[in-house]
Design a protein around this motif. Structure first.
Motif, short mmCIF file in Angstrom:
data_model
loop_
_atom_site.label_atom_id
_atom_site.label_comp_id
_atom_site.label_asym_id
_atom_site.label_seq_id
_atom_site.Cartn_x
_atom_site.Cartn_y
_atom_site.Cartn_z
N LEU A 77 0.85 -1.19 0.00
CA LEU A 77 0.00 0.00 0.00
C LEU A 77 0.88 1.24 0.00
CD1 LEU A 77 -2.66 -1.03 2.71
CD2 LEU A 77 -2.62 -1.57 0.26
N VAL A 78 0.55 2.21 -0.84
CA VAL A 78 1.39 3.42 -1.00
C VAL A 78 0.52 4.66 -0.80
CG1 VAL A 78 3.00 4.66 -2.48
CG2 VAL A 78 2.81 2.16 -2.67
N HIS A 79 0.86 5.47 0.19
CA HIS A 79 0.07 6.66 0.51
C HIS A 79 0.44 7.83 -0.41
CE1 HIS A 79 3.27 9.07 2.39
NE2 HIS A 79 3.69 7.98 3.00
N GLY A 80 -0.37 8.88 -0.33
CA GLY A 80 -0.16 10.07 -1.15
C GLY A 80 0.56 11.19 -0.41
N TRP A 81 0.49 12.38 -1.00
CA TRP A 81 1.20 13.55 -0.49
C TRP A 81 0.53 14.08 0.76
CZ3 TRP A 81 5.87 15.01 -1.34
CH2 TRP A 81 6.30 16.32 -1.07
N GLN A 82 1.33 14.52 1.74
CA GLN A 82 0.86 15.03 3.02
C GLN A 82 -0.05 14.02 3.71
OE1 GLN A 82 -0.87 18.94 2.23
NE2 GLN A 82 1.11 19.92 2.54
N SER A 83 0.25 12.75 3.53
CA SER A 83 -0.54 11.69 4.13
C SER A 83 0.39 10.75 4.89
CB SER A 83 -1.33 10.95 3.04
OG SER A 83 -2.24 10.04 3.60
N ARG A 84 -0.07 9.55 5.18
CA ARG A 84 0.73 8.55 5.88
C ARG A 84 0.05 7.19 5.67
NH1 ARG A 84 1.53 9.99 11.54
NH2 ARG A 84 1.89 7.76 11.91
N SER A 85 0.78 6.13 5.96
CA SER A 85 0.24 4.80 5.68
C SER A 85 -1.01 4.49 6.50
CB SER A 85 1.31 3.74 5.93
OG SER A 85 1.77 3.79 7.26
N SER A 86 -1.11 5.04 7.71
CA SER A 86 -2.27 4.73 8.55
C SER A 86 -3.58 5.24 7.95
CB SER A 86 -2.08 5.28 9.96
OG SER A 86 -1.98 6.70 9.95
N ARG A 87 -3.51 6.19 7.01
CA ARG A 87 -4.72 6.64 6.34
C ARG A 87 -5.31 5.52 5.47
NH1 ARG A 87 -4.31 9.94 9.70
NH2 ARG A 87 -4.24 12.21 9.46
N LEU A 88 -4.54 4.49 5.23
CA LEU A 88 -5.00 3.36 4.42
C LEU A 88 -5.45 2.20 5.30
CD1 LEU A 88 -2.00 3.45 1.90
CD2 LEU A 88 -4.18 4.65 1.71
N SER A 89 -5.82 2.50 6.54
CA SER A 89 -6.11 1.45 7.52
C SER A 89 -7.27 0.56 7.12
CB SER A 89 -6.37 2.07 8.90
OG SER A 89 -7.44 2.99 8.84
N ASP A 90 -8.28 1.11 6.45
CA ASP A 90 -9.40 0.27 6.02
C ASP A 90 -8.95 -0.74 4.96
OD1 ASP A 90 -11.95 1.29 7.40
OD2 ASP A 90 -11.05 3.14 6.67
N LEU A 91 -8.03 -0.33 4.11
CA LEU A 91 -7.47 -1.26 3.13
C LEU A 91 -6.60 -2.31 3.82
CD1 LEU A 91 -6.61 1.37 0.42
CD2 LEU A 91 -8.06 -0.62 0.01
N VAL A 92 -5.84 -1.89 4.83
CA VAL A 92 -5.02 -2.85 5.58
C VAL A 92 -5.92 -3.94 6.15
CG1 VAL A 92 -3.56 -3.19 7.60
CG2 VAL A 92 -3.24 -1.16 6.16
N THR A 93 -7.00 -3.54 6.81
CA THR A 93 -7.92 -4.50 7.43
C THR A 93 -8.58 -5.38 6.38
OG1 THR A 93 -8.36 -2.96 9.25
CG2 THR A 93 -9.96 -4.72 8.89
N GLY A 94 -8.96 -4.77 5.26
CA GLY A 94 -9.60 -5.54 4.20
C GLY A 94 -8.73 -6.65 3.67
N PHE A 95 -7.46 -6.36 3.47
CA PHE A 95 -6.54 -7.39 2.96
C PHE A 95 -6.18 -8.41 4.03
CE2 PHE A 95 -5.79 -4.33 -0.51
CZ PHE A 95 -5.85 -5.20 -1.59
N LEU A 96 -6.03 -7.97 5.28
CA LEU A 96 -5.75 -8.91 6.35
C LEU A 96 -6.88 -9.92 6.50
CD1 LEU A 96 -4.20 -6.65 9.15
CD2 LEU A 96 -3.02 -8.37 7.76
N ASP A 97 -8.10 -9.46 6.33
CA ASP A 97 -9.26 -10.35 6.45
C ASP A 97 -9.26 -11.42 5.36
OD1 ASP A 97 -10.15 -8.98 8.65
OD2 ASP A 97 -11.67 -7.81 7.57
N ARG A 98 -8.55 -11.18 4.26
CA ARG A 98 -8.45 -12.17 3.18
C ARG A 98 -7.18 -12.99 3.27
NH1 ARG A 98 -11.70 -10.66 -1.38
NH2 ARG A 98 -13.43 -9.42 -0.55
#
Length: 298
Positions: A77-98
């Motif tokens: 997962l790759v975040h955007g500008w002025q962001s951070r990886s934790s902003r992608l937390s819903d995607l993290v959870t979604g992939f972990l569930d699979r």
């Protein structure tokens, strides 16, 4: 124009009238400097605490890396500008569930990483280092500037089986134009900024392909691509998503959402489901790009 933009605008344009090269150097530096550092929200902290945390060393600064899960399949997962990886937390959870292993990072100047600036070269270096560590990614999901940086890394040897962009930037020139417009840069200063970008970031590219565009990777990147973009995105216009999907033709599927904007789209359950399904199962339909008002209706 915001006050935070007005001050450097006046200073840079004034300096460019008497000292073009120093003004160009200052503009180039400002172009790569996030003016705000995103902090983790309370709901994101628990996920960060569960991660195996590491780092990638760069010249005088470092990125912070995160790994969740121990599945045989790995998604980056790759975040955007002025962001951070934790902003992608819903995607993290979604992939972990699979059952995936999920890898992400805070780029320099972002999140928990060090430094005050980041370039597309920094993003490429971190993505390349993670590719060397984990091998070919089963999926690569990128948001905003992270999409353009990911294609830049893919052009330089990084491999991914399937690619998903969300609110993605297609053209580096688009970023330059937006930056120049926000600061009302004089034409001379914008020209100098372009010169420095070509010299310092893309010295190997032909003049007609500089600055870098993801459209120029269509013959080199063979993975299927899912492009998700919101028609109400006021940060990165939906036309960038259309350009990206159009460049990859039948290998791309375009999903246009409505009412989610540039950031809220990351937490939309249907967007998350579409991204995870695409990485896990691949394209569900053949043919060219498709526009829909909501992911759920496609």
């Amino acid at each position: 124009m915001k006050l935070s933009e007005a001050v450097p605008s006046v200073a840079l344009n004034t300096l460019s009238r008497v000292a073009g090269r120093p003004a160009g150097a200052a503009t180039f530096a400002l172009f790569h400097m996030p003016l705000a550092r995103s902090t983790a929200r309370p709901a994101e902290r628990e996920l960060i605490e569960r991660a195996h945390v590491g780092r990638v060393e760069l010249d005088g600064k470092h990125a912070v890396t995160y790994e969740w899960g121990d599945g045989a399949r790995t998604v980056l997962l790759v975040h955007g500008w002025q962001s951070r990886s934790s902003r992608l937390s819903d995607l993290v959870t979604g992939f972990l569930d699979r059952g995936y292993r999920v890898v992400a990072f805070d780029a320099p100047g972002h999140g928990a990483a060090s430094g005050r600036s980041a370039t597309i070269l920094d993003y490429r270096a971190v993505i390349t280092a993670l590719h060397e560590r984990y091998g070919t990614f089963d999926g690569l999901v990128a948001h905003s500037l992270g999409a353009l940086a990911s294609f830049f890394a893919l052009r330089h040897g990084v491999k991914a089986e399937r690619i998903v962009t969300i609110s993605g930037v297609c053209d580096f020139g688009y970023l330059v134009d937006e930056f120049a417009a926000a600061l009302a840069l004089r034409p001379r200063l914008k020209t100098e900024l372009h010169r420095r970008i070509a010299r310092d970031l893309f010295p190997g590219l032909p003049v007609d392909r500089s600055p870098f565009s993801a459209t120029d990777t269509a013959e080199e990147v063979h993975a299927p691509v899912l492009v998700i973009h919101d028609e109400d995105d006021t940060r990165i216009g939906v036309e960038q998503g259309r350009r990206l999907s159009g460049a990859f033709g039948d290998r791309a599927r375009l999903v246009v959402t409505s009412g989610l904007g540039h950031r809220r789209i990351l937490g939309d359950p249907e967007v998350v489901r579409a991204a995870v399904d695409f990485v896990e199962h691949g394209p569900s339909r053949k043919g060219g790009p498709v526009d829909v008002s909501r992911v759920a209706s496609d």
